[in-house]
Design a protein around this motif. Sequence first.
Motif, PDB file in Angstrom:
ATOM      1  N   LYS A  45       0.958  -1.186  -0.077  1.00  0.00           N
ATOM      2  CA  LYS A  45       0.016   0.064   0.075  1.00  0.00           C
ATOM      3  C   LYS A  45       0.691   1.363   0.098  1.00  0.00           C
ATOM      4  N   LEU A  46       0.611   2.287  -1.004  1.00  0.00           N
ATOM      5  CA  LEU A  46       1.449   3.296  -1.165  1.00  0.00           C
ATOM      6  C   LEU A  46       0.643   4.375  -1.210  1.00  0.00           C
ATOM      7  N   GLY A  47       0.776   5.342  -0.276  1.00  0.00           N
ATOM      8  CA  GLY A  47      -0.245   6.802  -0.346  1.00  0.00           C
ATOM      9  C   GLY A  47      -1.598   6.685  -0.466  1.00  0.00           C
ATOM     10  N   ARG A  48      -2.023   7.261  -1.519  1.00  0.00           N
ATOM     11  CA  ARG A  48      -3.487   7.116  -2.095  1.00  0.00           C
ATOM     12  C   ARG A  48      -3.894   5.897  -2.820  1.00  0.00           C
ATOM     13  N   TYR A  49      -2.850   5.204  -3.151  1.00  0.00           N
ATOM     14  CA  TYR A  49      -2.925   4.415  -3.978  1.00  0.00           C
ATOM     15  C   TYR A  49      -3.530   2.768  -3.598  1.00  0.00           C
ATOM     16  N   PRO A  50      -4.192   2.103  -4.214  1.00  0.00           N
ATOM     17  CA  PRO A  50      -4.811   0.832  -3.705  1.00  0.00           C
ATOM     18  C   PRO A  50      -3.808  -0.200  -3.430  1.00  0.00           C
ATOM     19  N   PRO A  51      -4.078  -1.067  -2.574  1.00  0.00           N
ATOM     20  CA  PRO A  51      -3.228  -2.142  -2.268  1.00  0.00           C
ATOM     21  C   PRO A  51      -2.783  -3.007  -3.663  1.00  0.00           C
ATOM     22  N   TRP A  52      -1.592  -3.410  -3.843  1.00  0.00           N
ATOM     23  CA  TRP A  52      -1.177  -4.068  -5.339  1.00  0.00           C
ATOM     24  C   TRP A  52      -0.216  -4.921  -5.039  1.00  0.00           C
TER      25      TRP A  52
ATOM     26  N   LYS B 122      -5.146 -12.807  -0.372  1.00  0.00           N
ATOM     27  CA  LYS B 122      -5.365 -12.800  -1.742  1.00  0.00           C
ATOM     28  C   LYS B 122      -7.106 -12.861  -2.089  1.00  0.00           C
ATOM     29  N   GLU B 123      -7.718 -13.892  -1.336  1.00  0.00           N
ATOM     30  CA  GLU B 123      -9.069 -13.750  -1.858  1.00  0.00           C
ATOM     31  C   GLU B 123      -9.829 -12.418  -1.284  1.00  0.00           C
ATOM     32  N   GLU B 124      -9.302 -11.936  -0.115  1.00  0.00           N
ATOM     33  CA  GLU B 124     -10.011 -10.762   0.401  1.00  0.00           C
ATOM     34  C   GLU B 124      -9.793  -9.683  -0.647  1.00  0.00           C
ATOM     35  N   MET B 125      -8.586  -9.447  -1.106  1.00  0.00           N
ATOM     36  CA  MET B 125      -8.284  -8.427  -2.046  1.00  0.00           C
ATOM     37  C   MET B 125      -9.035  -8.530  -3.355  1.00  0.00           C
ATOM     38  N   ILE B 126      -9.193  -9.717  -3.938  1.00  0.00           N
ATOM     39  CA  ILE B 126      -9.884 -10.154  -5.129  1.00  0.00           C
ATOM     40  C   ILE B 126     -11.243  -9.357  -5.178  1.00  0.00           C
ATOM     41  N   LYS B 127     -11.932  -9.622  -3.767  1.00  0.00           N
ATOM     42  CA  LYS B 127     -13.389  -9.229  -3.884  1.00  0.00           C
ATOM     43  C   LYS B 127     -13.563  -7.738  -3.604  1.00  0.00           C
TER      44      LYS B 127
END
Length: 536
Positions: A15-22, A67-72
């Motif tokens: 997670k970087l600043g305003r950007y979404p988790p990647w 992983k599953e949480e982020m994909i949702k």
Amino acid sequence: MAAVSLRLGDLVWGKLGRYPPWPGKIVNPPKDLKKPRGKKCFFVKFFGTEDHAWIKVEQLKPYHAHKEEMIKINKGKRFQQAVDAVEEFLRRAKGKDQTSSHNSADDKNRRNSSEERSRPNSGDEKRKLSLSEGKVKKNVGEGKKRVSSGSSERGSKSPLKRAQEQSPRKRGRPPKDEKDLTIPESSTVKGMMAGPMAAFKWQPTASEPVKDADPHFHHFLLSQTEKETGSTSIQAADSTAVNGSITPTDKKIGFLGLGLMGSGIVSNLLKMGHTVTVWNRTAEKCDLFIQEGARLGRTPAEVVSTCDITFACVSDPKAAKDLVLGPSGVLQGIRPGKCYVDMSTVDADTVAELAQVIVSRGGRFLEAPVSGNQQLSNDGMLVILAAGDRGLYEDCSSCFQAMGKTSFFLGEVGNAAKMMLIVNMVQGSFMATIAEGLTLAQVTGQSQQTLLDILNQGQLASIFLDQKCQNILQGNFKPDFYLKYIQKDLRLAIALGDAVNHPTPMAAAANEVYKRAKALDQSDNDMSAVYRAYIH
């Protein structure tokens, strides 16, 4: 949630600043990239992009566990492509492991076969068995070396590659791949798509809303967020690439002024899929952009009234005021909610006046002068300095990504104008010094080309230095940044210094040289034509 131990080679969500988790991978940083001071952090290379950054450990989560949480919670197409890139990376890694396991099994089978053939028939020969096993292990090891050598010869692999393949890796220890060439980097996947992040508990970094963002666009917020202490909040998306695939805003964009800078800006807005309406004082300049898909506005007022956000880029304070306050000007088209972004390089007083009249009509105002030249404008590599309505700054995100490589938000109206004048003051003074050095070399019998070669090997080496010196050596002063405009900026910077009783002797000296060049009819040539002021 208990703290998770992370190490080199781990797959993570960053997670970087305003950007979404990647999704990314912890890798070794380049040798010349220093680790930031303060809290513990890791260097992460992100999948599906060419991005990398130092990320604080509290902004990192294990990939598989979340992983599953982020994909949702993130359904963006580019996000899914990044996840696919991770899975492809895992498949490739698994394939290598299976190949390694298969080779190990073959070795074991060969060893068992040898043992079977040499197995003693009685307990009296146990000592011979031990000796036999030792010999077999040695032979198997030699056999491995021979196989590796043979395959490398067939594949013509380098000695370094062979050494890497032959070097055994201890179980559980990540590879020391400083360049991390195993991460796939798709040239077509050039952006992020933000999604709702409420379900994912990150350590908060700032009170910034999550918006659509392109990681290839350096995005800096330099606003005063704590007036009591005067501290500055800085958020940045570190990147090595520029202007990837972005999602254009669905707002209607207007653009006023198609000069050296404006033309490149509009072209890039259109290329990135924005809906643009253009106007220029000389209407013929609009024709090319109409052919590229732009719409034609008959007056500034018409453009503003029919568009959601209107940008303007004109030559000087007088032109900026006339555009807003003149007949059929911007002010005539302003209604509540309409947005006006002035990208002209002018003084802070002019900006404040324009902001006041726009806001008085219910409009929203942002100043956003740009640092660069015609080539950088054409390439979408401008540096944008913005100040004023912060919400409007965010709304301009996709536009700024299309036209520039970096954007700074500097707080209240007037700050961007002041910073831009200081930047151009430094640039203009440097250009005058370059011209002075080249002419002094000439009159003292030194080679100007050799001087340039020496400078290009030293600490002053830069694209700017090389290009401007080449202009002078070739006698080519086709404008990339008009000389008359850099002189205007020097004049305004000197006035800024006067207003706060701060000396600007270098700028004042450079200004006199540019005034001399203007007297020699160099106004409409490139700023490098200041050279001619020294040879007449």
